[in-house]
Design a protein around this motif. Structure first.
Motif, short mmCIF file in Angstrom:
data_model
loop_
_atom_site.label_atom_id
_atom_site.label_comp_id
_atom_site.label_asym_id
_atom_site.label_seq_id
_atom_site.Cartn_x
_atom_site.Cartn_y
_atom_site.Cartn_z
N ASP A 331 0.63 -1.26 -0.20
CA ASP A 331 0.08 0.08 0.06
C ASP A 331 0.53 1.02 0.20
OD1 ASP A 331 -2.03 -1.03 -0.23
OD2 ASP A 331 -2.96 -1.07 1.91
N TYR A 332 1.64 1.51 0.46
CA TYR A 332 2.38 2.84 0.74
C TYR A 332 3.95 2.12 -0.82
CZ TYR A 332 7.25 5.37 1.39
OH TYR A 332 7.84 6.00 1.09
N TRP A 333 3.92 1.49 -1.14
CA TRP A 333 4.07 1.49 -2.83
C TRP A 333 3.74 2.03 -3.63
CZ3 TRP A 333 6.74 -4.68 -2.79
CH2 TRP A 333 7.32 -4.55 -2.44
N LYS A 334 2.15 1.81 -3.09
CA LYS A 334 1.53 2.10 -4.17
C LYS A 334 1.48 3.88 -4.17
CE LYS A 334 -1.68 -1.65 -5.05
NZ LYS A 334 -3.26 -2.17 -3.86
N GLN A 335 1.07 4.09 -3.09
CA GLN A 335 0.85 5.58 -2.31
C GLN A 335 2.04 6.86 -3.10
OE1 GLN A 335 0.42 6.07 1.39
NE2 GLN A 335 -1.76 4.92 1.36
N SER A 336 3.43 5.94 -2.84
CA SER A 336 4.78 6.76 -3.42
C SER A 336 5.39 6.40 -4.62
CB SER A 336 5.86 6.30 -1.65
OG SER A 336 6.14 4.66 -2.52
N VAL A 337 4.39 5.37 -5.54
CA VAL A 337 4.90 5.49 -6.90
C VAL A 337 5.72 6.31 -7.53
CG1 VAL A 337 2.75 5.76 -7.85
CG2 VAL A 337 4.73 4.02 -9.10
N LYS A 339 6.45 9.59 -10.27
CA LYS A 339 5.39 9.78 -11.12
C LYS A 339 5.69 9.43 -12.30
CE LYS A 339 4.34 15.03 -13.65
NZ LYS A 339 5.36 15.59 -13.65
N GLY A 340 4.70 8.53 -13.29
CA GLY A 340 4.45 8.41 -14.34
C GLY A 340 3.96 6.42 -14.57
N GLY A 341 4.19 6.11 -13.28
CA GLY A 341 4.68 4.66 -12.78
C GLY A 341 3.32 4.60 -12.19
N PHE A 342 2.69 3.36 -12.04
CA PHE A 342 1.38 2.97 -11.65
C PHE A 342 1.63 1.73 -10.81
CE2 PHE A 342 -3.11 1.16 -11.50
CZ PHE A 342 -3.91 2.24 -10.53
N ILE A 343 0.84 1.34 -9.82
CA ILE A 343 0.64 0.38 -9.11
C ILE A 343 -0.37 -0.18 -8.54
CG2 ILE A 343 1.96 -1.76 -7.24
CD1 ILE A 343 3.60 -0.05 -6.88
N GLY A 344 -0.53 -1.81 -9.72
CA GLY A 344 -2.46 -1.78 -9.62
C GLY A 344 -2.14 -3.24 -9.01
N ASP A 345 -3.26 -4.24 -8.72
CA ASP A 345 -3.75 -5.53 -8.25
C ASP A 345 -4.60 -5.99 -10.03
OD1 ASP A 345 -3.35 -3.88 -6.00
OD2 ASP A 345 -5.37 -4.92 -5.41
N TRP A 346 -4.30 -7.26 -9.73
CA TRP A 346 -4.37 -8.46 -10.26
C TRP A 346 -4.47 -9.62 -9.89
CZ3 TRP A 346 -1.53 -12.68 -12.22
CH2 TRP A 346 -0.31 -12.62 -12.18
N GLY A 347 -4.79 -10.05 -8.91
CA GLY A 347 -5.43 -11.02 -7.81
C GLY A 347 -5.01 -10.78 -6.01
N LYS A 348 -5.18 -11.73 -5.48
CA LYS A 348 -5.16 -12.32 -4.44
C LYS A 348 -3.18 -11.76 -4.14
CE LYS A 348 -5.42 -14.26 0.04
NZ LYS A 348 -6.41 -15.28 0.42
N ASN A 349 -3.06 -10.45 -3.46
CA ASN A 349 -1.30 -10.29 -3.24
C ASN A 349 -0.42 -10.42 -4.43
OD1 ASN A 349 -1.79 -11.10 -0.74
ND2 ASN A 349 -1.48 -12.72 -0.11
N CYS A 350 -1.95 -10.44 -5.63
CA CYS A 350 -0.73 -9.99 -7.00
C CYS A 350 -0.77 -8.85 -7.00
CB CYS A 350 -1.46 -10.88 -8.25
SG CYS A 350 -1.00 -13.08 -7.80
N PHE A 351 0.08 -7.62 -7.72
CA PHE A 351 0.04 -6.51 -8.18
C PHE A 351 0.69 -6.59 -9.27
CE2 PHE A 351 0.81 -7.77 -3.56
CZ PHE A 351 -0.33 -6.76 -2.93
#
Length: 439
Positions: A331-337, A339-351
């Motif tokens: 969750d911290y990685w998602k907030q601090s990504v 500029k120009g990048g994005f972290i999302g989910d694609w399954g349980k414990n998968c990103f």
């Protein structure tokens, strides 16, 4: 005593004159391969000489194929082959019959070959160097004349690389500075070396043999500098016997695979100071904490490269984990990504992480296996048997070893790699895979 003196002189002269042709290989060569034609079957130095000279038979060629033939790379990254001459007149006649015009320089004879290689020879040695464009051949001939006229003080027999090469048993052997290898191979060989270490200080030494379509290399890395050598020896103790959990995940089309079994904390300490691997992981490490992920590894670790394109990262990594505590940081990685990048989910414990140049999918299975790749299918495939896996025999060769690297012969890129593979392909016949195993 009177008899002993001339006898010793005769023995000394015989020993020296037998390998005087090696003086034509420059002492500062950065890569050496020796091939013993009498121990090679179906491939090797006779084949490469036939290919370069465009002849079908080497009988009465003037070359002594009972002596080792050497492949080398000089300090200017020129590639060459050196063979012993036992009759320069026969060699001259052979080239004339092939309608090649001979020129003379400093007592040696030269001819441009149809393959853009140049041959030069004296009464003792023959050199083939190239490939070189016709406009640059006069300059190459000047350099070759210098090598062919060198004495023992300037020849390769004074090189510590040659001393090591001469100590390796078998039909073929290699000793090379890491920097002389194609750039895609440098990073794995320099794992464990100090961060400020120059690749020229790391040396790879290996015996080689061809089995079927595989070039098998069994070797080790070392350094002539004590500090670097101590670091490399310490690093080798980190590797444990490979269990083989992911050997089937490598596809026949993948360009490279590296297999090992490590404690992640110890292994991370090695690769964190490796410039090549740090650069390869820099794109994703800026967004996700790949360091912490690696530290959680405890068991088999496999890194596969479906492609080796410059400017983009394409790796699949699979590993057995001791824990997945780093999932709490996502969750911290998602907030601090960045500029120009994005972290999302694609399954349980998968990103997944994406930016303009990188696409990296990663996740953890319920039984603590790490999987990753450039897309969801690659990530899932990293921990499964491929639809077209490498041969079972090759998979079995990996199990129990400390570190194994498999390279698709045709995947090596760049001018140096292309020149090397152009020479090695005819040398080794139909080889399509290089398998390096750490001793």
């Amino acid at each position: 005593m009177l008899l002993a003196v001339p006898l010793s002189l005769i023995m000394t002269f015989t020993a020296c004159s037998g390998n005087d042709y090696l003086n034509a290989i420059p002492e500062e060569s950065t890569l050496l391969i020796s091939m013993n034609p009498t121990k090679l079957t179906g491939s090797g130095s006779p084949l490469i000489l036939k290919s370069l000279l465009h002849i079908s038979k080497l009988n009465d060629s003037g070359l002594d194929l009972s002596a080792n033939v050497y492949f080398f790379e000089d300090a200017q990254a020129n590639i060459g082959v050196c063979a012993k001459v036992d009759d320069s007149d026969k060699l001259s006649d052979l080239l004339k019959r092939a309608h090649l015009g001979l020129t003379e320089r400093r007592g040696c004879h030269f001819a441009a070959l149809p393959s853009n290689w140049v041959i030069g020879f004296s009464d003792k040695a023959a050199l083939l160097m190239g490939p070189v464009l016709p406009a640059a051949q006069p300059e190459m001939i000047t350099l070759m004349a210098k090598y062919l006229n060198a004495d023992e003080d300037d020849g390769v027999k004074n090189s510590p690389l040659y001393d090591k090469l001469d100590s390796i048993e078998g039909p073929m052997a290699l000793v090379s500075q890491a920097q002389a290898l194609p750039e895609q191979l440098v990073a794995p060989f320099t794992i464990g070396a100090p961060k400020d270490c120059d690749p020229s200080d790391v040396i790879v030494a290996a015996s080689m043999e061809v089995k079927g379509s595989q070039l098998l290399m069994k070797g080790q890395t070392y350094s002539l500098k004590k500090g670097v050598n101590d670091a490399l020896l310490k690093a080798q103790k980190v590797y444990r016997p490979i269990k083989g959990n992911y050997v089937g995940a490598m596809s026949k089309s993948d360009v490279m695979g590296m297999f090992l079994n490590v404690n992640g904390q110890q292994f991370h300490a090695l690769i964190s100071q490796n410039r090549g691997i740090s650069a390869m992981l820099a794109g994703i490490n800026a967004a996700i904490d790949i360091d912490n992920i690696l530290k959680s590894v405890d068991g088999d670790l496999t890194i596969l490269s479906p492609t080796l394109a410059k400017g983009s990262m394409s790796i699949m990594m699979a590993a057995k984990l001791s824990n997945a505590k780093w999932l709490g940081d996502v969750d911290y990685w998602k907030q601090s990504v960045p500029k120009g990048g994005f972290i999302g989910d694609w399954g349980k414990n998968c990103f997944y992480y994406r930016d303009n140049s990188t696409s990296y999918y990663f996740g953890v299975t319920p039984d603590l296996q790490y999987m990753s790749g450039s897309n969801p299918d690659q990530a899932r495939s990293s921990i499964k048997v491929s639809a077209h896996p490498i041969d079972k025999q090759l998979q079995q060769q990996i199990v129990g070893q400390k570190l194994v690297m498999i390279i698709n012969f045709g995947a090596l890129q760049g001018s140096k790699a292309e020149a090397v593979t152009a020479l090695l392909k005819p040398m080794f016949g139909h080889v399509n895979t290089i398998v390096y195993t750490m001793k």
